[in-house]
Design an enzyme around this catalytic site. Structure first.
Site, PDB file in Angstrom:
ATOM      1  N   TYR A  45       6.913  10.059  22.809  1.00 47.89           N
ATOM      2  CA  TYR A  45       6.929   8.668  22.105  1.00 47.89           C
ATOM      3  C   TYR A  45       6.957   9.229  20.734  1.00 47.89           C
ATOM      4  O   TYR A  45       5.945   9.547  20.554  1.00 47.89           O
ATOM      5  CB  TYR A  45       6.239   7.791  23.444  1.00 47.89           C
TER       6      TYR A  45
ATOM      7  N   ILE B 167      -1.422   2.129  28.779  1.00 45.69           N
ATOM      8  CA  ILE B 167      -1.608   0.443  28.835  1.00 45.69           C
ATOM      9  C   ILE B 167      -0.615  -0.682  29.811  1.00 45.69           C
ATOM     10  O   ILE B 167       0.769   0.396  29.964  1.00 45.69           O
ATOM     11  CB  ILE B 167      -1.413   0.106  27.288  1.00 45.69           C
TER      12      ILE B 167
ATOM     13  N   TYR C  64      -2.892  -3.841  23.244  1.00 42.65           N
ATOM     14  CA  TYR C  64      -4.233  -3.722  23.161  1.00 42.65           C
ATOM     15  C   TYR C  64      -5.428  -4.981  22.879  1.00 42.65           C
ATOM     16  O   TYR C  64      -5.917  -4.984  22.048  1.00 42.65           O
ATOM     17  CB  TYR C  64      -4.607  -2.782  21.991  1.00 42.65           C
TER      18      TYR C  64
ATOM     19  N   PHE D  44       6.982   1.133  21.510  1.00 43.53           N
ATOM     20  CA  PHE D  44       7.357   2.551  21.504  1.00 43.53           C
ATOM     21  C   PHE D  44       8.699   3.203  21.845  1.00 43.53           C
ATOM     22  O   PHE D  44       9.611   2.173  22.919  1.00 43.53           O
ATOM     23  CB  PHE D  44       6.847   2.761  22.678  1.00 43.53           C
TER      24      PHE D  44
END
Length: 571
Positions: free
Chosen positions: A63, A93, A119, A136
């Protein structure tokens, strides 16, 4: 049926119901929302196959993470090492858990993840600011499947080596496995290079049987086993080559399913059991009336061979199925076999030689003997099916089956006769391609076979089926006296006395002098009289009990006069 329903397309239905698309189908370069929390996925490169990972699976990805302005904050590619995590366990996450489970092996996608799924308000200083939407670029390299077999966290199965095909063993099957069991600290408890057991009976600890039912041939797994599927609160003392298992111990079991023998119940009462020793070819099996050639060895429980055919250059044993040329258990089992299949049959006395002595080729079979046959189906010629015939051939075949059914009925073999009549009707069930004359012939046969089959069902006490067969005849000939008479007989046994009376009266209107129908009407009247007596007694007892309760209620209803209860004497 397709024309009867006007079903909206999937995407149209989702739009109407406002349903989020949890796993959208994307083309390269296309972007869609996943769910309804703002998570978006853009496909960069398509993956392989159709499978996607599930919660609990161990994933390996590459990633690169960036902010919306393109600022890079993290990258496994820069580190040169793929990132590993367990899906759906909160190790990453929420946006990752939700997004990556939609990916296939080798797929590359860009996820745009809102802060609520990343986050949040706090961010991740110093690289990710508060309330930041992240992107991402993720490539799913591979994953190892980890299944919660019992869905209670008691056994987790991690696949180390994929198995073959798609079948799994069932409860009755005999499995051959290799396993190694260790405690969590690595202490070896037990090891077996090859052990065979019946799935239902299990072996060593409950986890083995539970796990093999989820495995394919050749599959190798690592099981993480909680005490309830191991040895529980008591543990297990050391014995022989096996070490001790402490109370409430978790186990790590490496298990390989080498192979298994399929075991099935040929009859519903479980009195004919077939164990496949060697799989057959293709998918075709003999039908009733097929001519089969087999190799055969028949044994008693003590191993005494009483029959041997087709071995040692002996001629193959040939017989026609469903013709009582062999014992019933063998007859029933062979039509479940494929060409080249070798099977071991366990046949109870009811489907073998019964409760009397039977002299066979090599030995005498004692009364009440369970027998064992090793059978190899070498070849077979199926009886022609209706789709292989033209109209005249179908009518001829139906007539032949009807005559066979008649002979069996006269011999008192009602179950076998019923099957013949059913087969006859199947030949001529669909007559759209028949000429008018052929349709007339077919109708006569249908009426005769369904009537005769109804007579079989009455003898077999299958009254519901008898009623249905007579109704089929009456759909073709509403004034058929035999059909009305036999349906009335079925209704009487089913306690539908009003319907029985209706049919008998209608039959007598058509044929007032029919002796059998008159006798049945007499029987029906007696049944109705008996029924009315029982009903009157039931209600009489009920009201008597109610009258006994009246004094208890008198104090509460002193102001009210009790009204007399009248009973309909005709009830």
């Amino acid at each position: 049926m397709d024309g009867d329903f006007d079903m909206p397309a999937d995407d149209m239905m989702n739009e109407d119901l406002d349903l989020p698309d949890e796993n959208p189908i994307l083309k390269v370069g296309e972007e869609k929302e996943i769910g309804n929390q703002g998570l978006k996925k853009k496909l960069v490169k398509e993956g392989e196959g159709y499978e996607t990972p599930e919660n609990g699976d161990e994933l390996e990805v590459h990633y690169t993470g960036t902010l919306l302005d393109g600022t890079k904050f993290d990258s496994s590619r820069d580190k040169g090492t793929p990132f590993k995590f367990t899906l759906g366990q909160g190790q990453v996450i929420k946006g990752w858990d939700q997004g990556i489970k939609t990916m296939k092996k080798g797929e590359n996608a860009i996820f745009t993840i809102p802060s609520e799924l990343a986050y949040g308000e706090s961010g991740s200083p110093p690289t990710i600011p508060p309330n930041a939407t992240l992107q991402f670029d993720v490539e799913l390299l591979s994953w190892t499947s980890v299944k919660d077999i019992c869905r209670d966290g008691g056994i987790f199965k991690k696949i180390l080596t994929e198995g073959e095909k798609w079948e799994n063993p069932k409860d009755l099957d005999e499995v051959l496995v290799k396993y190694e069991t260790r405690l969590e600290d690595g202490t070896l408890v037990a090891k077996s290079e090859c052990i065979e057991f019946t799935v239902k009976e299990g072996h060593f600890c409950p986890a083995l049987a539970r796990a093999v039912k989820t495995m394919k041939k050749g599959e190798k797994v690592l099981l993480s086993v909680k005490p309830q599927y191991g040895f529980g609160e008591k543990g297990k003392p050391a014995s022989g080559d096996e070490g001790a298992v402490p109370p409430n111990a978790n186990l790590q079991i490496t298990l390989e399913l080498v192979s298994w023998k399929t075991v099935s119940e040929v009859t519903d009462d479980k009195k004919v059991i077939k164990k496949i020793l060697k799989e057959g070819e293709g998918y075709e099996r003999p039908n009733e009336g097929a001519v089969v050639k087999v190799k055969l060895i028949g044994k008693l429980q003590d191993g005494t061979v009483f029959l041997k055919k087709g071995h040692d250059d002996d001629e193959l044993f040939e017989f026609k199925t469903d013709e009582e040329q062999v014992i019933d258990g063998l007859d029933r089992a062979v039509i479940t076999m494929k060409k080249g299949e070798v099977a071991l049959l366990t046949i109870a006395p009811e489907y073998a030689f019964g409760f009397s002595e039977s002299k066979q080729e090599l030995a005498v079979v004692p009364p009440n003997s369970t027998v064992y046959y090793e059978v190899e189906l070498v070849s077979f010629d199926k009886e022609r099916e209706s789709w292989d015939m033209n109209a005249p051939e179908k009518i001829e075949a139906a007539g032949k089956k009807k005559e066979e059914g008649n002979a069996l009925f006269k011999a008192g073999k009602y179950a076998r006769a019923s099957k013949r009549y059913e087969k006859a009707v199947k030949y001529i069930e669909y007559d759209t391609s028949f000429s008018e004359e052929e349709k007339k012939e077919a109708k006569v046969l249908k009426v005769a076979c369904n009537l005769n089959n109804a007579a079989c069902k009455l003898k077999l006490k299958d009254y519901k089926q008898a009623e249905k067969l007579c109704t089929k005849v009456l759909d073709l000939e509403s004034g058929n006296v035999k059909a009305l008479y036999r349906r009335a007989q079925a209704y009487i046994q089913l306690a539908d006395l009003d319907l029985a009376e209706f049919d008998i009266k209608k039959a007598l209107e058509i044929d007032p002098d029919n002796r059998e129908v008159k006798l049945e009407y007499k029987t029906l009247k007696e049944r109705i009289k008996e029924y009315n007596k029982k009903e009157a007694k039931f209600y009489g007892n009920m009201f008597a009990k109610m009258n006994k309760l009246e004094p208890l209620e008198g104090n509460q209803s002193a102001a009210k006069e009790s009204e007399p209860v009248s009973i309909d004497s005709k009830a």
